[in-house]
Motif scaffolding. Structure first.
Motif, mmCIF file in Angstrom:
data_model
loop_
_atom_site.group_PDB
_atom_site.id
_atom_site.type_symbol
_atom_site.label_atom_id
_atom_site.label_comp_id
_atom_site.label_asym_id
_atom_site.label_seq_id
_atom_site.Cartn_x
_atom_site.Cartn_y
_atom_site.Cartn_z
ATOM 1 N N VAL A 62 0.724 -1.082 0.206
ATOM 2 C CA VAL A 62 0.051 -0.054 -0.014
ATOM 3 C C VAL A 62 0.914 1.146 -0.172
ATOM 4 O O VAL A 62 1.487 1.374 1.030
ATOM 5 C CB VAL A 62 -0.973 -0.119 1.156
ATOM 6 N N GLU A 63 0.733 1.915 -0.876
ATOM 7 C CA GLU A 63 2.000 3.211 -1.320
ATOM 8 C C GLU A 63 3.272 2.590 -0.991
ATOM 9 O O GLU A 63 3.778 1.553 -1.774
ATOM 10 C CB GLU A 63 1.500 4.203 -0.210
ATOM 11 N N LEU A 122 -14.471 -4.000 -3.407
ATOM 12 C CA LEU A 122 -15.284 -3.757 -4.606
ATOM 13 C C LEU A 122 -15.534 -2.393 -4.656
ATOM 14 O O LEU A 122 -15.137 -1.595 -3.709
ATOM 15 C CB LEU A 122 -16.671 -4.290 -4.371
ATOM 16 N N SER A 123 -16.109 -2.027 -5.672
ATOM 17 C CA SER A 123 -16.065 -0.484 -5.849
ATOM 18 C C SER A 123 -16.923 0.068 -4.981
ATOM 19 O O SER A 123 -16.922 1.177 -4.434
ATOM 20 C CB SER A 123 -16.738 -0.082 -7.301
ATOM 21 N N LYS A 124 -17.774 -0.578 -4.265
ATOM 22 C CA LYS A 124 -18.988 -0.118 -3.376
ATOM 23 C C LYS A 124 -18.609 -0.627 -1.867
ATOM 24 O O LYS A 124 -19.688 -0.385 -1.172
ATOM 25 C CB LYS A 124 -20.396 -0.757 -3.705
ATOM 26 N N GLY A 125 -17.877 -1.446 -1.759
ATOM 27 C CA GLY A 125 -17.469 -1.982 -0.456
ATOM 28 C C GLY A 125 -16.258 -3.072 -0.272
ATOM 29 O O GLY A 125 -15.470 -3.265 -1.238
ATOM 30 N N LEU A 126 -16.673 -4.050 0.630
ATOM 31 C CA LEU A 126 -15.817 -4.945 0.975
ATOM 32 C C LEU A 126 -16.547 -6.332 1.180
ATOM 33 O O LEU A 126 -17.526 -6.335 1.912
ATOM 34 C CB LEU A 126 -15.049 -4.665 2.357
ATOM 35 N N PHE A 127 -15.839 -7.147 0.587
ATOM 36 C CA PHE A 127 -16.581 -8.691 0.458
ATOM 37 C C PHE A 127 -15.423 -9.600 0.922
ATOM 38 O O PHE A 127 -14.186 -9.535 1.038
ATOM 39 C CB PHE A 127 -16.657 -9.320 -0.900
ATOM 40 N N LEU A 174 -12.354 -9.588 10.479
ATOM 41 C CA LEU A 174 -11.847 -8.852 9.217
ATOM 42 C C LEU A 174 -11.486 -7.461 9.853
ATOM 43 O O LEU A 174 -12.255 -6.712 10.637
ATOM 44 C CB LEU A 174 -13.003 -8.741 8.185
ATOM 45 N N LEU A 175 -10.438 -6.857 9.386
ATOM 46 C CA LEU A 175 -9.871 -5.772 9.740
ATOM 47 C C LEU A 175 -9.412 -4.961 8.407
ATOM 48 O O LEU A 175 -9.307 -5.397 7.601
ATOM 49 C CB LEU A 175 -8.656 -5.847 10.827
ATOM 50 N N GLU A 176 -9.009 -3.475 8.860
ATOM 51 C CA GLU A 176 -8.530 -2.602 7.895
ATOM 52 C C GLU A 176 -7.705 -1.725 8.498
ATOM 53 O O GLU A 176 -7.752 -1.291 9.366
ATOM 54 C CB GLU A 176 -9.758 -1.666 7.164
ATOM 55 N N TRP A 177 -6.821 -1.552 7.476
ATOM 56 C CA TRP A 177 -5.547 -0.658 7.789
ATOM 57 C C TRP A 177 -5.919 0.616 6.775
ATOM 58 O O TRP A 177 -6.103 0.470 5.861
ATOM 59 C CB TRP A 177 -4.101 -1.195 7.372
ATOM 60 N N TYR A 178 -5.864 1.745 7.368
ATOM 61 C CA TYR A 178 -6.111 3.233 6.775
ATOM 62 C C TYR A 178 -4.827 3.972 6.592
ATOM 63 O O TYR A 178 -3.869 3.911 7.668
ATOM 64 C CB TYR A 178 -6.887 4.110 7.442
ATOM 65 N N ASP A 179 -4.491 4.424 5.310
ATOM 66 C CA ASP A 179 -3.343 5.564 5.354
ATOM 67 C C ASP A 179 -4.142 6.657 5.779
ATOM 68 O O ASP A 179 -4.854 7.352 5.385
ATOM 69 C CB ASP A 179 -3.162 5.637 3.981
ATOM 70 N N LYS A 180 -3.417 7.143 7.023
ATOM 71 C CA LYS A 180 -3.905 8.346 7.646
ATOM 72 C C LYS A 180 -3.739 9.692 6.975
ATOM 73 O O LYS A 180 -4.451 10.566 7.400
ATOM 74 C CB LYS A 180 -3.269 8.460 9.155
ATOM 75 N N ASP A 181 -2.995 9.804 5.818
ATOM 76 C CA ASP A 181 -2.857 10.707 5.268
ATOM 77 C C ASP A 181 -3.793 10.871 4.166
ATOM 78 O O ASP A 181 -4.252 12.041 3.644
ATOM 79 C CB ASP A 181 -1.441 10.881 4.342
ATOM 80 N N LYS A 182 -4.833 9.938 3.981
ATOM 81 C CA LYS A 182 -6.010 9.891 2.858
ATOM 82 C C LYS A 182 -7.091 10.011 3.603
ATOM 83 O O LYS A 182 -8.004 10.651 3.190
ATOM 84 C CB LYS A 182 -5.449 8.854 1.963
ATOM 85 N N MET A 222 -8.172 1.655 -5.345
ATOM 86 C CA MET A 222 -8.257 2.956 -5.551
ATOM 87 C C MET A 222 -7.344 3.538 -4.363
ATOM 88 O O MET A 222 -7.075 4.975 -4.375
ATOM 89 C CB MET A 222 -9.556 3.411 -4.831
ATOM 90 N N GLY A 223 -6.377 2.765 -3.653
ATOM 91 C CA GLY A 223 -5.624 3.414 -2.681
ATOM 92 C C GLY A 223 -5.945 3.651 -1.342
ATOM 93 O O GLY A 223 -7.002 3.802 -1.052
#
Length: 333
Positions: free
Chosen positions: A77-78, A175-180, A139-147, A126-127
């Motif tokens: 990721v980046e 997916l473009s509308k969410g997470l599967f 299920l977890l998510e990591w977020y880029d805090k700069d975005k 989409m980054g």
């Protein structure tokens, strides 16, 4: 066209002009990908062969990876490399430019999920976000805090790490509308998101989680997976597709089906889709079926690992297959 990289390896990634290879001793090597392509031996069939000597010539750096010899999965990721292992999720910063790659060896990796068996990773094309399937941990998510500026609807468990679902997750896809996500390949969940651009960046909120029954997917399917804006269901003789509309009243609609001319003789262990078609993983081989179902390509095993390298360019995804004595990178368009 095929690219063959000779050697005994475990996994492979390509990111920002660099080739990353994990060997069977737990080392990660970084190479100049463009230089390797320019210098590779070309066969009469227009394939490319990269020898071990050529790899040594264009090696940038190497490092002993933490968390066990064999990674369960890896993702970029980046400028961050994430490695899923039996003992956690490791993140390592990747410096820009070849002259700064010495910092890659000197840098430290941080375990974001100490003691957790992380099974698979999925990158948002989409980054800015990474989906983490952590088995019984959910299920977890990591977020880029700069975005992203994340809403309070998610449970924050680390500096940039959030829990999406408590239910077990073995694999996940954006997916473009969410997470599967699926917990055993036959129990899917679709998490529908809404994004808003705010002053601090982008705010993402989960509006609803849809079960298999609510999505009205095929009930007797062997396996479910997702790619792009489609959810796929594998049956004995077909692959059925369902489009995600974004309409809350009719979120999932059936969009097509292709017939499998040969019913699977073995149980499919894993499936994925790309611009070139659908990949089905059997115990002894891979099959790639085109999106229209008109042709099927078979890659015989034994197969150590395989992955799809996604491209933002149309119809440019690559299939990477790690065999006993070489890595095979195939352009199937």
């Amino acid at each position: 066209m095929n690219i063959y990289i000779k050697g005994d390896f475990f996994d492979c990634q390509i990111h920002k002009g660099k080739l990353y290879i994990w060997d069977t001793w737990g080392f990660l090597y970084v190479f100049n990908w463009q230089a390797l392509l320019m210098s590779a031996e070309r066969t009469d069939g227009n394939d490319l062969i990269i020898s071990q000597g050529l790899l040594r010539r264009y090696e940038y750096s190497s490092v002993k990876m933490k968390g066990g010899i064999f990674p369960m999965d890896s993702a970029f990721v980046e400028n961050h490399l994430f490695t899923a292992t039996e003992s956690g999720l490791y993140r390592r910063y990747i410096p820009e430019g070849s002259k700064r790659m010495t910092r890659f060896r000197e840098g430290r990796s941080r375990n974001l999920l100490e003691g957790v068996r992380v099974l698979s990773l999925s990158v948002n094309q989409m980054g800015g976000t990474l989906a983490i399937s952590a088995g019984n941990e959910g299920l977890l998510e990591w977020y880029d805090k700069d975005k992203y500026s994340v809403t309070k609807q998610k449970k924050k468990i680390d500096l940039d790490l959030y829990k999406v679902r408590k239910t077990p997750s073995l694999s996940s896809s954006y997916l473009s509308k969410g997470l599967f996500s699926t917990d055993d390949a036959i129990t899917p969940i679709f998490c529908y998101y809404q994004e808003k651009r705010i002053r601090e960046g982008i705010s993402r909120s989960m509006l609803r989680a849809y079960t298999r029954e609510q999505m009205e997917l095929v009930q007797n399917s062997q396996m479910y997976w997702a790619e792009g804006n489609e959810i796929y269901a594998l049956s004995e003789h077909s692959i059925d597709s369902f489009a995600v509309t974004g309409n809350t009243q009719n979120m999932i609609v059936r969009s097509g089906s292709i017939y499998l001319h040969q019913a699977p003789a073995q149980r499919v262990r894993k499936a994925a889709s790309a611009s070139f078609g659908h990949v089905l993983d059997y115990k002894t081989k891979l099959t790639v079926t085109s999106k229209d179902g008109l042709y099927t390509h078979t890659i015989e095993g034994p197969i150590t690992r395989w992955r799809i390298l996604k491209s933002r360019k149309p119809d440019s995804d690559l299939l990477v297959v790690v065999l006993d004595d070489q890595i095979r990178i195939t352009d199937l368009k």
